[in-house]
Design an enzyme around this catalytic site. Structure first.
Site, PDB file in Angstrom:
ATOM      1  N   GLY A 175       0.815  -1.213   0.000  1.00 15.89           N
ATOM      2  CA  GLY A 175       0.000   0.000   0.000  1.00 15.89           C
ATOM      3  C   GLY A 175       0.851   1.267   0.000  1.00 15.89           C
ATOM      4  CB  SER A 232      -2.072  -2.500  -2.367  1.00 19.20           C
ATOM      5  OG  SER A 232      -2.738  -2.272  -1.140  1.00 19.20           O
ATOM      6  CE1 TYR A 240      -5.397  -7.098   3.594  1.00 19.60           C
ATOM      7  CE2 TYR A 240      -5.673  -4.976   2.522  1.00 19.60           C
ATOM      8  CZ  TYR A 240      -4.867  -5.906   3.137  1.00 19.60           C
ATOM      9  OH  TYR A 240      -3.538  -5.657   3.299  1.00 19.60           O
ATOM     10  CB  THR A 242      -4.741 -10.165   1.527  1.00 20.15           C
ATOM     11  OG1 THR A 242      -4.084  -9.691   0.351  1.00 20.15           O
ATOM     12  CG2 THR A 242      -3.736 -10.235   2.658  1.00 20.15           C
ATOM     13  NE  ARG A 298       2.677  -4.789  10.155  1.00 20.82           N
ATOM     14  CZ  ARG A 298       1.723  -4.483   9.307  1.00 20.82           C
ATOM     15  NH1 ARG A 298       1.580  -3.245   8.870  1.00 20.82           N
ATOM     16  NH2 ARG A 298       0.902  -5.409   8.871  1.00 20.82           N
ATOM     17  CE  LYS A 346       0.426 -10.774  -0.630  1.00 20.96           C
ATOM     18  NZ  LYS A 346       0.374 -10.196   0.701  1.00 20.96           N
ATOM     19  CG  HIS A 348       0.984  -9.374   5.063  1.00 19.47           C
ATOM     20  ND1 HIS A 348      -0.294  -9.530   4.623  1.00 19.47           N
ATOM     21  CD2 HIS A 348       1.213  -8.039   5.033  1.00 19.47           C
ATOM     22  CE1 HIS A 348      -0.830  -8.343   4.332  1.00 19.47           C
ATOM     23  NE2 HIS A 348       0.073  -7.420   4.578  1.00 19.47           N
ATOM     24  NE  ARG A 355       4.093  -4.739   6.192  1.00 16.74           N
ATOM     25  CZ  ARG A 355       4.687  -3.579   6.435  1.00 16.74           C
ATOM     26  NH1 ARG A 355       5.990  -3.545   6.640  1.00 16.74           N
ATOM     27  NH2 ARG A 355       3.997  -2.455   6.465  1.00 16.74           N
ATOM     28  N   GLY A 404      11.071 -12.317   1.142  1.00 20.71           N
ATOM     29  CA  GLY A 404      12.520 -12.519   1.259  1.00 20.71           C
ATOM     30  C   GLY A 404      13.277 -12.683  -0.042  1.00 20.71           C
ATOM     31  CB  ILE A 405      12.326 -12.652  -3.642  1.00 23.17           C
ATOM     32  CG1 ILE A 405      11.425 -13.882  -3.555  1.00 23.17           C
ATOM     33  CG2 ILE A 405      13.060 -12.565  -4.993  1.00 23.17           C
ATOM     34  CD1 ILE A 405      12.053 -15.192  -3.934  1.00 23.17           C
ATOM     35  NE  ARG A 406      14.718  -8.359   0.765  1.00 23.89           N
ATOM     36  CZ  ARG A 406      13.394  -8.562   0.786  1.00 23.89           C
ATOM     37  NH1 ARG A 406      12.779  -9.058  -0.286  1.00 23.89           N
ATOM     38  NH2 ARG A 406      12.674  -8.267   1.846  1.00 23.89           N
ATOM     39  N   GLY A 434       8.000  -7.479  -2.542  1.00 22.39           N
ATOM     40  CA  GLY A 434       7.331  -6.433  -1.778  1.00 22.39           C
ATOM     41  C   GLY A 434       8.265  -5.260  -1.543  1.00 22.39           C
TER      42      GLY A 434
HETATM   43  C1  FNR Z   1       2.783  -5.145   2.391  1.00 19.09           C
HETATM   44  N1  FNR Z   1       2.054  -6.295   2.053  1.00 19.09           N
HETATM   45  C2  FNR Z   1       0.731  -6.164   1.674  1.00 19.09           C
HETATM   46  N2  FNR Z   1       0.018  -7.256   1.309  1.00 19.09           N
HETATM   47  C3  FNR Z   1      -1.264  -7.153   0.886  1.00 19.09           C
HETATM   48  O1  FNR Z   1      -1.876  -8.160   0.568  1.00 19.09           O
HETATM   49  N3  FNR Z   1      -1.852  -5.922   0.812  1.00 19.09           N
HETATM   50  C4  FNR Z   1      -1.210  -4.764   1.155  1.00 19.09           C
HETATM   51  O2  FNR Z   1      -1.770  -3.664   1.053  1.00 19.09           O
HETATM   52  C5  FNR Z   1       0.119  -4.882   1.633  1.00 19.09           C
HETATM   53  N4  FNR Z   1       0.813  -3.770   2.031  1.00 19.09           N
HETATM   54  C6  FNR Z   1       2.139  -3.876   2.380  1.00 19.09           C
HETATM   55  C7  FNR Z   1       2.851  -2.726   2.689  1.00 19.09           C
HETATM   56  C8  FNR Z   1       4.218  -2.812   2.983  1.00 19.09           C
HETATM   57  C9  FNR Z   1       4.977  -1.562   3.290  1.00 19.09           C
HETATM   58  C10 FNR Z   1       4.870  -4.073   2.959  1.00 19.09           C
HETATM   59  C11 FNR Z   1       6.350  -4.208   3.228  1.00 19.09           C
HETATM   60  C12 FNR Z   1       4.158  -5.224   2.677  1.00 19.09           C
HETATM   61  C13 FNR Z   1       2.723  -7.612   2.001  1.00 19.09           C
HETATM   62  C14 FNR Z   1       3.336  -7.868   0.612  1.00 19.09           C
HETATM   63  O3  FNR Z   1       2.340  -8.080  -0.356  1.00 19.09           O
HETATM   64  C15 FNR Z   1       4.249  -9.112   0.585  1.00 19.09           C
HETATM   65  O4  FNR Z   1       3.542 -10.204   1.105  1.00 19.09           O
HETATM   66  C16 FNR Z   1       5.577  -8.946   1.331  1.00 19.09           C
HETATM   67  O5  FNR Z   1       6.039  -7.618   1.285  1.00 19.09           O
HETATM   68  C17 FNR Z   1       6.617  -9.859   0.708  1.00 19.09           C
HETATM   69  O6  FNR Z   1       7.811  -9.829   1.412  1.00 19.09           O
HETATM   70  P1  FNR Z   1       9.102  -8.956   0.980  1.00 19.09           P
HETATM   71  O7  FNR Z   1       9.302  -9.093  -0.518  1.00 19.09           O
HETATM   72  O8  FNR Z   1       8.803  -7.561   1.389  1.00 19.09           O
HETATM   73  O9  FNR Z   1      10.208  -9.580   1.771  1.00 19.09           O
END
Ligand code: FNR
Length: 353
Positions: free
Chosen positions: A79, A106, A130, A156, A165, A224, A248, A251, A281-283, A302
């Site tokens: 987002g 998103s 959602y 999601t 958090r 997801k 996620h 998170r 975790g894909i880097r 992400g």
């Molecule tokens: C997210 N993610 C997330 N997922 C989702 O379904 N809707 C959303 O709006 C959001 N918003 C969001 C904001 C931020 C700042 C982050 C970091 C993540 C989760 C996202 O889709 C995803 O699952 C993770 O970010 C994947 O992990 P990596 O690539 O960040 O390690």
């Protein structure tokens, strides 16, 4: 500053974003164990390359839900992109279109969905949704994005409530404060935003409620957040079209398995009946190769997309995607694979360390 790997974007973004924005993007739930394990888990997997194969021509193209993409590397829904770059999701969409990959938009996009489509009319887009307590709102949103040409719905599942958090709490940053910030865009979405503030997520949403969504859309539905074989089997039973194995980005519920560690269980349960994807975790290109070897059809990014955006806007996102595509090409070549179809489980072994 030269940007040669995703970590370079991370370091630069950290320097340039405000502390509260950096913490919001970087943050994980509770002790951040799962956020960090998403990355550490890839390092517990070793590659088993094969040699003396003709790798003079390597092709990383693939398909998802029948649509061709230039690489099995796409954009996860995150987002509030205008926190990272002024025109937010419009830049992300342009970069995704240029890279010829899929961008999951998103629900909490800070540009309107119309603006995003106008910015990149030819891009492949899925929409993340959602389940809201107000299903009428879901219906309106889904009809709107369907008519805008979004090609799949990503539901999601792992947010019956927001994860805890700590940094955001310390910074007094919550969904509501972000949605109400006047310097961000959220133009005509504000009415949706204000509805969402009252009760953003439907914690009573169950498997039986999925059929309501299936009844109001023609689009494929991708779930997801699935992490177990039990839920993967239920997903098959409920005739959805795909799964994104995800926690996620660490998170939501802390102390769950790293995404890559949960992948095999889900892939085995699904028995090829739908496509399985992965995020978390894909880097690097090697991470993508490992995920594909363990059965993912494609991976989603992400945070790295937000780092690219924070550093250089559209160009930064393009660079992040190009670096990863180039790394994946090199990984395939060095491992002895000519195409993603040639990637198999024999390519990986689990380290005892
Ligand atoms: C997210 N993610 C997330 N997922 C989702 O379904 N809707 C959303 O709006 C959001 N918003 C969001 C904001 C931020 C700042 C982050 C970091 C993540 C989760 C996202 O889709 C995803 O699952 C993770 O970010 C994947 O992990 P990596 O690539 O960040 O390690």
């Amino acid at each position: 500053m030269s940007f040669v790997c995703l970590a370079d974007f991370q370091a630069h973004a950290r320097e340039h974003l405000s502390k509260s924005t950096w913490d919001f993007i970087d943050g994980g739930a509770d002790d951040c164990f799962t956020r960090d394990d998403n990355i550490a888990a890839f390092k517990r997997i070793r590659l088993r390359p094969r040699f003396l194969r003709d790798v003079s021509q390597v092709d990383i193209k693939t398909t998802i839900q029948g649509e061709q993409i230039s690489a099995p590397i796409c954009i996860a829904p995150t987002g509030f992109h205008s926190l990272a770059w002024p025109d937010g999701e419009m830049s992300t969409a342009r970069a995704a279109q240029a890279a010829d990959i899929c961008y999951i938009t998103s629900t909490f996009a800070s540009c309107t969905f119309e603006e995003i489509v106008t910015a990149a009319p030819r891009g492949l887009r899925w929409f993340q949704v959602y389940p809201y307590p107000n299903r009428e709102l879901n219906k309106q949103l889904i009809q709107r994005v369907e008519s805008l040409g979004f090609k799949a719905l990503v539901m999601t599942l792992d947010v019956p409530t927001s994860g805890n958090r700590r940094q955001d709490t310390r910074n007094k940053l919550d969904l509501k404060t972000i949605l109400l910030r006047k310097d961000l865009r959220f133009p005509e979405e504000r009415h949706i935003a204000s509805d969402l503030q009252m009760s953003p997520f439907d914690a009573s949403f169950c498997w039986k409620d999925l059929s309501w969504f299936q009844g109001i859309t023609q689009l494929p539905i991708i779930l997801k957040g699935i992490l177990t074989k039990e839920d993967a089997e239920l997903a098959v039973k409920h005739n959805v079209q795909g799964i994104i194995v995800s926690n996620h980005g660490g998170r939501q519920l802390d102390d769950v398995a790293a995404s890559i560690d949960a992948l095999t269980e889900v892939v085995t349960a699904v028995q090829g009946k739908m496509e399985v994807y992965l995020d978390g975790g894909i880097r690097s290109g090697n991470d993508v190769l490992k995920a594909l070897a363990l059965g993912a059809k494609c991976v989603f990014l992400g945070r790295p997309i937000l780092w690219g955006l924070a550093c250089k806007g559209e160009q930064g996102v393009q660079e992040v995607l190009n670096i990863l595509k180039k790394e994946l090409h090199t990984s395939l070549t060095l491992a002895g694979c000519r195409s993603v179809a040639e990637i198999s489980q024999d390519l990986v072994q689990f380290s005892r360390l």
